[in-house]
Write a protein that holds these residues in place. Structure first.
Motif, PDB file in Angstrom:
ATOM      1  N   PHE A   1       0.840  -1.198   0.000  1.00  0.00           N
ATOM      2  CA  PHE A   1       0.000   0.000   0.000  1.00  0.00           C
ATOM      3  C   PHE A   1       0.873   1.244   0.000  1.00  0.00           C
ATOM      4  O   PHE A   1       1.861   1.324   0.740  1.00  0.00           O
ATOM      5  CB  PHE A   1      -0.927   0.006   1.223  1.00  0.00           C
ATOM      6  CG  PHE A   1      -1.888  -1.147   1.267  1.00  0.00           C
ATOM      7  CD1 PHE A   1      -3.064  -1.120   0.533  1.00  0.00           C
ATOM      8  CD2 PHE A   1      -1.612  -2.271   2.039  1.00  0.00           C
ATOM      9  CE1 PHE A   1      -3.947  -2.174   0.574  1.00  0.00           C
ATOM     10  CE2 PHE A   1      -2.490  -3.339   2.078  1.00  0.00           C
ATOM     11  CZ  PHE A   1      -3.658  -3.295   1.342  1.00  0.00           C
ATOM     12  N   ASP A   2       0.509   2.205  -0.837  1.00  0.00           N
ATOM     13  CA  ASP A   2       1.224   3.475  -0.913  1.00  0.00           C
ATOM     14  C   ASP A   2       0.889   4.337   0.303  1.00  0.00           C
ATOM     15  O   ASP A   2      -0.278   4.524   0.651  1.00  0.00           O
ATOM     16  CB  ASP A   2       0.836   4.212  -2.201  1.00  0.00           C
ATOM     17  CG  ASP A   2       1.649   5.477  -2.386  1.00  0.00           C
ATOM     18  OD1 ASP A   2       1.144   6.546  -2.003  1.00  0.00           O
ATOM     19  OD2 ASP A   2       2.774   5.388  -2.899  1.00  0.00           O
ATOM     20  N   LYS A   3       1.933   4.878   0.954  1.00  0.00           N
ATOM     21  CA  LYS A   3       1.725   5.647   2.178  1.00  0.00           C
ATOM     22  C   LYS A   3       0.918   6.927   1.930  1.00  0.00           C
ATOM     23  O   LYS A   3       0.143   7.362   2.772  1.00  0.00           O
ATOM     24  CB  LYS A   3       3.084   6.001   2.798  1.00  0.00           C
ATOM     25  CG  LYS A   3       3.800   4.812   3.397  1.00  0.00           C
ATOM     26  CD  LYS A   3       4.948   5.247   4.269  1.00  0.00           C
ATOM     27  CE  LYS A   3       6.055   5.857   3.478  1.00  0.00           C
ATOM     28  NZ  LYS A   3       7.235   6.185   4.322  1.00  0.00           N
ATOM     29  N   THR A   4       1.111   7.516   0.759  1.00  0.00           N
ATOM     30  CA  THR A   4       0.383   8.746   0.445  1.00  0.00           C
ATOM     31  C   THR A   4      -1.113   8.501   0.387  1.00  0.00           C
ATOM     32  O   THR A   4      -1.917   9.210   1.004  1.00  0.00           O
ATOM     33  CB  THR A   4       0.868   9.317  -0.897  1.00  0.00           C
ATOM     34  OG1 THR A   4       2.276   9.554  -0.821  1.00  0.00           O
ATOM     35  CG2 THR A   4       0.158  10.621  -1.221  1.00  0.00           C
ATOM     36  N   ILE A   5      -1.517   7.469  -0.367  1.00  0.00           N
ATOM     37  CA  ILE A   5      -2.936   7.159  -0.516  1.00  0.00           C
ATOM     38  C   ILE A   5      -3.530   6.722   0.822  1.00  0.00           C
ATOM     39  O   ILE A   5      -4.671   7.060   1.148  1.00  0.00           O
ATOM     40  CB  ILE A   5      -3.134   6.073  -1.588  1.00  0.00           C
ATOM     41  CG1 ILE A   5      -2.678   6.618  -2.948  1.00  0.00           C
ATOM     42  CG2 ILE A   5      -4.587   5.632  -1.667  1.00  0.00           C
ATOM     43  CD1 ILE A   5      -2.785   5.620  -4.072  1.00  0.00           C
ATOM     44  N   VAL A   6      -2.757   5.976   1.615  1.00  0.00           N
ATOM     45  CA  VAL A   6      -3.241   5.528   2.922  1.00  0.00           C
ATOM     46  C   VAL A   6      -3.551   6.719   3.819  1.00  0.00           C
ATOM     47  O   VAL A   6      -4.597   6.776   4.474  1.00  0.00           O
ATOM     48  CB  VAL A   6      -2.202   4.599   3.591  1.00  0.00           C
ATOM     49  CG1 VAL A   6      -2.568   4.346   5.049  1.00  0.00           C
ATOM     50  CG2 VAL A   6      -2.116   3.280   2.841  1.00  0.00           C
ATOM     51  N   LYS A   7      -2.655   7.731   3.851  1.00  0.00           N
ATOM     52  CA  LYS A   7      -2.873   8.907   4.700  1.00  0.00           C
ATOM     53  C   LYS A   7      -4.098   9.690   4.246  1.00  0.00           C
ATOM     54  O   LYS A   7      -4.907  10.130   5.060  1.00  0.00           O
ATOM     55  CB  LYS A   7      -1.631   9.797   4.676  1.00  0.00           C
ATOM     56  CG  LYS A   7      -0.457   9.245   5.453  1.00  0.00           C
ATOM     57  CD  LYS A   7       0.714  10.188   5.402  1.00  0.00           C
ATOM     58  CE  LYS A   7       0.481  11.424   6.224  1.00  0.00           C
ATOM     59  NZ  LYS A   7       0.410  11.159   7.658  1.00  0.00           N
ATOM     60  N   VAL A   8      -4.241   9.875   2.919  1.00  0.00           N
ATOM     61  CA  VAL A   8      -5.370  10.652   2.406  1.00  0.00           C
ATOM     62  C   VAL A   8      -6.691   9.933   2.679  1.00  0.00           C
ATOM     63  O   VAL A   8      -7.659  10.534   3.158  1.00  0.00           O
ATOM     64  CB  VAL A   8      -5.198  10.914   0.895  1.00  0.00           C
ATOM     65  CG1 VAL A   8      -6.448  11.562   0.319  1.00  0.00           C
ATOM     66  CG2 VAL A   8      -3.996  11.806   0.656  1.00  0.00           C
ATOM     67  N   LEU A   9      -6.749   8.623   2.385  1.00  0.00           N
ATOM     68  CA  LEU A   9      -7.981   7.866   2.616  1.00  0.00           C
ATOM     69  C   LEU A   9      -8.320   7.800   4.101  1.00  0.00           C
ATOM     70  O   LEU A   9      -9.489   7.837   4.480  1.00  0.00           O
ATOM     71  CB  LEU A   9      -7.838   6.461   2.032  1.00  0.00           C
ATOM     72  CG  LEU A   9      -7.766   6.363   0.502  1.00  0.00           C
ATOM     73  CD1 LEU A   9      -7.629   4.911   0.068  1.00  0.00           C
ATOM     74  CD2 LEU A   9      -8.999   6.996  -0.140  1.00  0.00           C
ATOM     75  N   SER A  10      -7.299   7.712   4.943  1.00  0.00           N
ATOM     76  CA  SER A  10      -7.530   7.693   6.390  1.00  0.00           C
ATOM     77  C   SER A  10      -8.146   9.016   6.856  1.00  0.00           C
ATOM     78  O   SER A  10      -9.091   9.025   7.654  1.00  0.00           O
ATOM     79  CB  SER A  10      -6.214   7.439   7.125  1.00  0.00           C
ATOM     80  OG  SER A  10      -6.381   7.559   8.516  1.00  0.00           O
ATOM     81  N   TYR A  11      -7.639  10.104   6.339  1.00  0.00           N
ATOM     82  CA  TYR A  11      -8.177  11.426   6.719  1.00  0.00           C
ATOM     83  C   TYR A  11      -9.617  11.586   6.236  1.00  0.00           C
ATOM     84  O   TYR A  11     -10.495  12.027   6.999  1.00  0.00           O
ATOM     85  CB  TYR A  11      -7.281  12.513   6.118  1.00  0.00           C
ATOM     86  CG  TYR A  11      -7.756  13.921   6.390  1.00  0.00           C
ATOM     87  CD1 TYR A  11      -7.548  14.521   7.630  1.00  0.00           C
ATOM     88  CD2 TYR A  11      -8.419  14.647   5.406  1.00  0.00           C
ATOM     89  CE1 TYR A  11      -7.985  15.811   7.886  1.00  0.00           C
ATOM     90  CE2 TYR A  11      -8.851  15.937   5.655  1.00  0.00           C
ATOM     91  CZ  TYR A  11      -8.634  16.516   6.892  1.00  0.00           C
ATOM     92  OH  TYR A  11      -9.071  17.789   7.136  1.00  0.00           O
ATOM     93  N   ILE A  12      -9.879  11.219   4.981  1.00  0.00           N
ATOM     94  CA  ILE A  12     -11.237  11.346   4.439  1.00  0.00           C
ATOM     95  C   ILE A  12     -12.204  10.437   5.198  1.00  0.00           C
ATOM     96  O   ILE A  12     -13.324  10.833   5.531  1.00  0.00           O
ATOM     97  CB  ILE A  12     -11.245  11.011   2.938  1.00  0.00           C
ATOM     98  CG1 ILE A  12     -10.428  12.063   2.163  1.00  0.00           C
ATOM     99  CG2 ILE A  12     -12.668  10.962   2.398  1.00  0.00           C
ATOM    100  CD1 ILE A  12     -10.283  11.741   0.693  1.00  0.00           C
ATOM    101  N   GLY A  13     -11.784   9.202   5.483  1.00  0.00           N
ATOM    102  CA  GLY A  13     -12.641   8.269   6.205  1.00  0.00           C
ATOM    103  C   GLY A  13     -12.966   8.750   7.611  1.00  0.00           C
ATOM    104  O   GLY A  13     -14.098   8.621   8.085  1.00  0.00           O
ATOM    105  N   LYS A  14     -11.970   9.362   8.273  1.00  0.00           N
ATOM    106  CA  LYS A  14     -12.184   9.859   9.630  1.00  0.00           C
ATOM    107  C   LYS A  14     -13.189  11.007   9.639  1.00  0.00           C
ATOM    108  O   LYS A  14     -14.099  11.036  10.470  1.00  0.00           O
ATOM    109  CB  LYS A  14     -10.846  10.305  10.223  1.00  0.00           C
ATOM    110  CG  LYS A  14     -10.915  10.753  11.655  1.00  0.00           C
ATOM    111  CD  LYS A  14      -9.517  10.854  12.270  1.00  0.00           C
ATOM    112  CE  LYS A  14      -8.650  11.812  11.522  1.00  0.00           C
ATOM    113  NZ  LYS A  14      -7.330  11.973  12.160  1.00  0.00           N
ATOM    114  N   ILE A  15     -13.035  11.932   8.709  1.00  0.00           N
ATOM    115  CA  ILE A  15     -13.973  13.055   8.626  1.00  0.00           C
ATOM    116  C   ILE A  15     -15.380  12.565   8.271  1.00  0.00           C
ATOM    117  O   ILE A  15     -16.386  13.008   8.842  1.00  0.00           O
ATOM    118  CB  ILE A  15     -13.486  14.081   7.587  1.00  0.00           C
ATOM    119  CG1 ILE A  15     -12.144  14.684   8.019  1.00  0.00           C
ATOM    120  CG2 ILE A  15     -14.519  15.188   7.402  1.00  0.00           C
ATOM    121  CD1 ILE A  15     -12.190  15.413   9.327  1.00  0.00           C
ATOM    122  N   GLY A  16     -15.468  11.624   7.320  1.00  0.00           N
ATOM    123  CA  GLY A  16     -16.771  11.102   6.924  1.00  0.00           C
ATOM    124  C   GLY A  16     -17.473  10.381   8.062  1.00  0.00           C
ATOM    125  O   GLY A  16     -18.690  10.545   8.269  1.00  0.00           O
ATOM    126  N   ALA A  17     -16.733   9.572   8.827  1.00  0.00           N
ATOM    127  CA  ALA A  17     -17.329   8.850   9.954  1.00  0.00           C
ATOM    128  C   ALA A  17     -17.838   9.806  11.033  1.00  0.00           C
ATOM    129  O   ALA A  17     -18.924   9.613  11.598  1.00  0.00           O
ATOM    130  CB  ALA A  17     -16.295   7.883  10.545  1.00  0.00           C
TER     131      ALA A  17
END
Length: 286
Positions: free
Chosen positions: A64-80
């Motif tokens: 897994f690419d670290k960049t995509i992981v950080k971005v998806l983690s941030y978006i998922g946290k805000i969405g939740a």
């Protein structure tokens, strides 16, 4: 006298009704609000903890690419968190249809107010999908003098850390519309040198000295071979160009080592490095 008593009784009954209303509200709506606040606090804590653990777990996996992981983690946290807030609003009995209209109106106003931020948002999406660079790459924004190691790619800006440990937040709109020099994308880099010697010196000897230093350096790559040739007959010097290939992480070590070694070897072999001089002639008065 009767009028005063009746007035007093009326006031007493009114305060009693107010007290009953407050008690009823506390037992009903007040408890709901407390429960909602408690659930909000617990939910946000759980979301933050789960988000950090998932992000750490995916970062440890090289697939897994670290960049995509950080971005998806941030978006998922805000969405939740947004989903939790909407659910709690419904639990409190607030009509969400009016809230939706309000949010839509605020979104339009915010969109007009942050027109520049929208371009940064679009630039962030473009960077994430085209991936001209990733986390831990060393990049330079051509023409702006901005360079550093990529620490984080956020929605509207990218976080860079300079070699002297300063942090620069660059808008993604600027990055997506600029020429980006990525120094870390390739495994190897070429180090270029220019050495100037005086015309009275033996340039063949100087070339041999530089070539020996390049080939003997422990971090220099033998394939491609180091390159050393006379590049220019300058106004006051012969300029020798030298090139050597190294691993990207060894670039600065090799550059500094070679510069120091060549200066020391030139001094030991009486090869002079020309420099600008100014001769001043003072004419005395008769």
């Amino acid at each position: 006298m009767n009028f005063l008593l009746e007035t007093a009784d009326t006031v007493s009954i009114s305060w009693s009704a107010v007290l009953d209303t407050v008690i009823s509200w506390c037992l009903d709506t007040g408890i709901k609000i407390l429960i909602a606040l408690l659930l909000l606090f617990i939910s946000f804590r759980v979301i933050n903890v789960v988000s950090r653990k998932l992000e750490r777990k995916f970062k440890q996996n090289e697939k897994f690419d670290k960049t995509i992981v950080k971005v998806l983690s941030y978006i998922g946290k805000i969405g939740a968190k947004a989903i939790v807030i909407i659910c709690l609003i419904g639990y409190l009995g607030i009509d969400t249809s009016g809230l939706t209209a309000l949010v839509t109106s605020l979104g339009v106003c915010a969109g007009l107010a942050v027109n520049g931020a929208l371009s940064n948002l679009a630039g962030g999406v473009l960077i994430i999908f085209t991936r001209p660079f990733k986390v831990d790459d060393y990049i330079e924004v051509e023409g702006s003098g901005i360079s550093g190691t990529v620490e984080d790619i956020q929605i509207v800006c990218t976080k860079l850390r300079t070699p002297d440990n300063k942090v620069i937040y660059v808008p993604n709109g600027t990055l997506s519309n600029s020429n980006i020099i990525n120094y870390s994308e390739k495994d190897t880099r070429r180090v270029d040198f220019t050495f100037s010697i005086a015309y009275e010196n033996d340039f063949e000897k100087a070339k041999a000295i530089v070539s020996a230093i390049l080939t003997s350096h422990r971090l220099a790559l033998s394939d491609p071979e180091p390159f050393v040739r006379v590049a220019e007959h300058g106004p006051s010097s012969i300029n020798i160009t030298a090139r050597v290939w190294v691993k990207s992480e060894d670039y600065w070590t090799v550059k500094f080592d070679v510069l120091e070694a060549v200066k020391k070897a030139f001094d030991e072999n009486n090869i002079s490095i020309p420099y600008n001089q100014l001769d001043v002639h003072v004419k005395g008065e008769k």
